[in-house]
Design an enzyme around this catalytic site. Structure first.
Site, PDB file in Angstrom:
ATOM      1  N   HIS A  21       1.893  45.648  24.395  1.00 26.29           N
ATOM      2  CA  HIS A  21       1.568  44.838  23.220  1.00 26.29           C
ATOM      3  C   HIS A  21       2.687  43.874  22.846  1.00 26.29           C
ATOM      4  CE1 HIS A  21       3.718  48.197  21.058  1.00 26.29           C
ATOM      5  NE2 HIS A  21       4.133  47.198  20.318  1.00 26.29           N
ATOM      6  N   SER A  69       9.282  49.169  19.591  1.00 29.03           N
ATOM      7  CA  SER A  69       8.257  49.144  20.630  1.00 29.03           C
ATOM      8  C   SER A  69       8.850  48.849  21.999  1.00 29.03           C
ATOM      9  CB  SER A  69       7.210  48.071  20.318  1.00 29.03           C
ATOM     10  OG  SER A  69       6.280  48.541  19.384  1.00 29.03           O
ATOM     11  N   ASP A  79      -0.861  50.677  27.206  1.00 29.24           N
ATOM     12  CA  ASP A  79       0.180  49.941  26.488  1.00 29.24           C
ATOM     13  C   ASP A  79       1.438  49.926  27.341  1.00 29.24           C
ATOM     14  OD1 ASP A  79       1.515  48.484  24.644  1.00 29.24           O
ATOM     15  OD2 ASP A  79       1.669  50.056  23.120  1.00 29.24           O
ATOM     16  N   GLY A 130      10.084  46.947  15.921  1.00 25.71           N
ATOM     17  CA  GLY A 130      11.120  46.498  16.839  1.00 25.71           C
ATOM     18  C   GLY A 130      11.504  47.547  17.869  1.00 25.71           C
ATOM     19  N   SER A 189       5.201  53.174  22.098  1.00 24.00           N
ATOM     20  CA  SER A 189       4.022  52.365  21.821  1.00 24.00           C
ATOM     21  C   SER A 189       3.857  52.119  20.327  1.00 24.00           C
ATOM     22  CB  SER A 189       2.768  53.048  22.379  1.00 24.00           C
ATOM     23  OG  SER A 189       1.605  52.348  22.004  1.00 24.00           O
TER      24      SER A 189
END
Length: 390
Positions: A234, A344, A262, A342, A359
């Site tokens: 993402h 991720s 993801d 942030g 994720s």
């Protein structure tokens, strides 16, 4: 010499420009905020970071942390063997922190020799009604349903021997949620639990001085692979340009999938290359990556990210479907570790074994929460990548 690492690092993978090699130590720079006298990743024991975090987060003594980590390593090695030995009677497995043993569930049709063999291998054995195959099939049926926003996620809980559907607090009376739960119960053995909030991804808008950027999104690097690094899907689409903490060009997204999955991977060029390190951010020693053996449910696990840095917890569930607002993502692993915007794409690691990339989740690192990661071995297999290991 510029590099991604330490205060301005994109988690886990260290990307370096210049003449430093993986075998050597990096010279100090304005962006390296470690104490120069502290041990480097290459000098520290592979499990030092996790041991320190287990003492802090779980209230263990140094000896207890060592013992727990050793027990988790044994359980990690035993789990695939137990699955194969139990065959169709396999009902799942999880690590029990109290007994420090892997518990293996089997259905009543497991033969006595199999049960004896499991026990002699050091596992505890529990008899359950449903096989792992039936529970996994139930999850697959739920994956084909149209889940409303009030349904947060669903996965197998091997200890409870059921598929758990998590519903956001206050949403159980919603007509769409009630319809979903009715269809879910027809799919197989299902239990409904309530969670405090819906899951969301942990990307963030651009904040000056933090890694890595694509467009106006900041995320975190997951793990170094030969030729690049893996991260969350993402965070960017195929072809998207990736910049480091200093704004310099690193590479582009070569593959990306979200929702459904993801995960993504980014190639490394323009003088940047990778080393097998997860950053401890000064909280613990930087962690070397030596493999990607999958830790069992119940095992200790830590996460490194560019916003909240280093936090630890336990593996809560595997093969969970998470219902984000952008769409469902399947085969995720749920943890009790917190995360924020942030983080991720950042790395989840157990001991010195890579586990996955961050994720999303709910909550934060002040009040607590839960976070899901995309297992790293699936990413490596999907794109034919090789993990960079020490």
């Amino acid at each position: 010499m510029r590099r991604i690492g330490f205060t301005h690092a994109c988690v886990t993978a260290l990307l370096v420009i210049g003449s430093w090699t993986a075998a050597g130590a990096p010279p100090a720079s304005a962006h390296d905020t470690r104490d120069p006298g502290s041990p480097t990743a290459s000098a520290a024991p592979a499990s030092a970071a996790l041991l320190q975090a287990m003492q802090r987060d779980f209230g263990l003594s140094p000896a207890e942390a060592e013992e727990r980590l050793a027990a988790e390593r044994r359980a990690t090695a035993l789990e695939p063997e137990a699955r194969e030995a139990a065959g169709p009677a396999y009902g799942g497995a999880w690590f029990d922190a109290e007994s420090e043993k892997l518990t293996v569930a089997v259905t009543p049709d497991a033969d006595a020799a199999t049960v004896r063999g499991l026990r002699s291998s050091g596992a505890a054995v529990r008899t359950v009604e449903h096989s792992a195959r039936r529970l996994d099939a139930t999850v697959s049926r739920l994956d084909r349903l149209d889940a409303p926003p009030g349904v947060s996620s669903w996965s197998v809980d091997p200890a409870a021997n059921t598929v758990v559907v998590n519903v956001v607090e206050g949403e159980r009376g919603d007509n769409d949620v009630r319809r979903f739960l009715s269809e879910a119960r027809e799919a197989g053995p299902v239990t409904v639990r309530t969670v405090r909030a819906a899951a969301e991804t942990f990307a963030a808008g651009t904040v000056g001085g933090d890694p890595y950027y694509t467009g106006n999104v900041r995320c975190s690097i997951g793990f170094s692979v030969h030729g690049g690094f893996v991260t969350a899907g993402h965070c960017g689409g195929v072809g998207g340009q990736v910049r480091g903490w200093d704004g310099s060009y690193i590479g582009n997204f070569q593959g990306s999938s979200f929702p459904g999955n993801d995960y993504a991977w980014v190639n490394v060029g323009s003088g940047w290359w990778t080393v097998p390190v997860v950053l401890g951010w000064g909280t613990v020693s930087d962690q070397l990556v030596r493999g990607s053996n999958e830790a069992p449910v119940g095992a200790s696990i830590c996460r490194s990210g560019s916003t909240t840095r280093w936090h630890c917890g336990r593996v809560l569930a595997k093969n969970e479907t998470v219902n984000y607002s952008q769409g469902a993502v399947h085969q995720m692993t749920k943890t009790s570790v917190c995360a924020e915007g942030g983080d991720s794409g950042g790395s989840f690691i157990s001991g010195d074994q890579a586990q996955g990339v961050t994720s999303g989740g709910w909550g934060n690192c002040s009040s607590g929460g839960e976070t899901w990661f995309q297992p790293v071995n699936e990413i490596l297999g999907r794109y034919g990548l090789t993990l960079h290991t020490a």
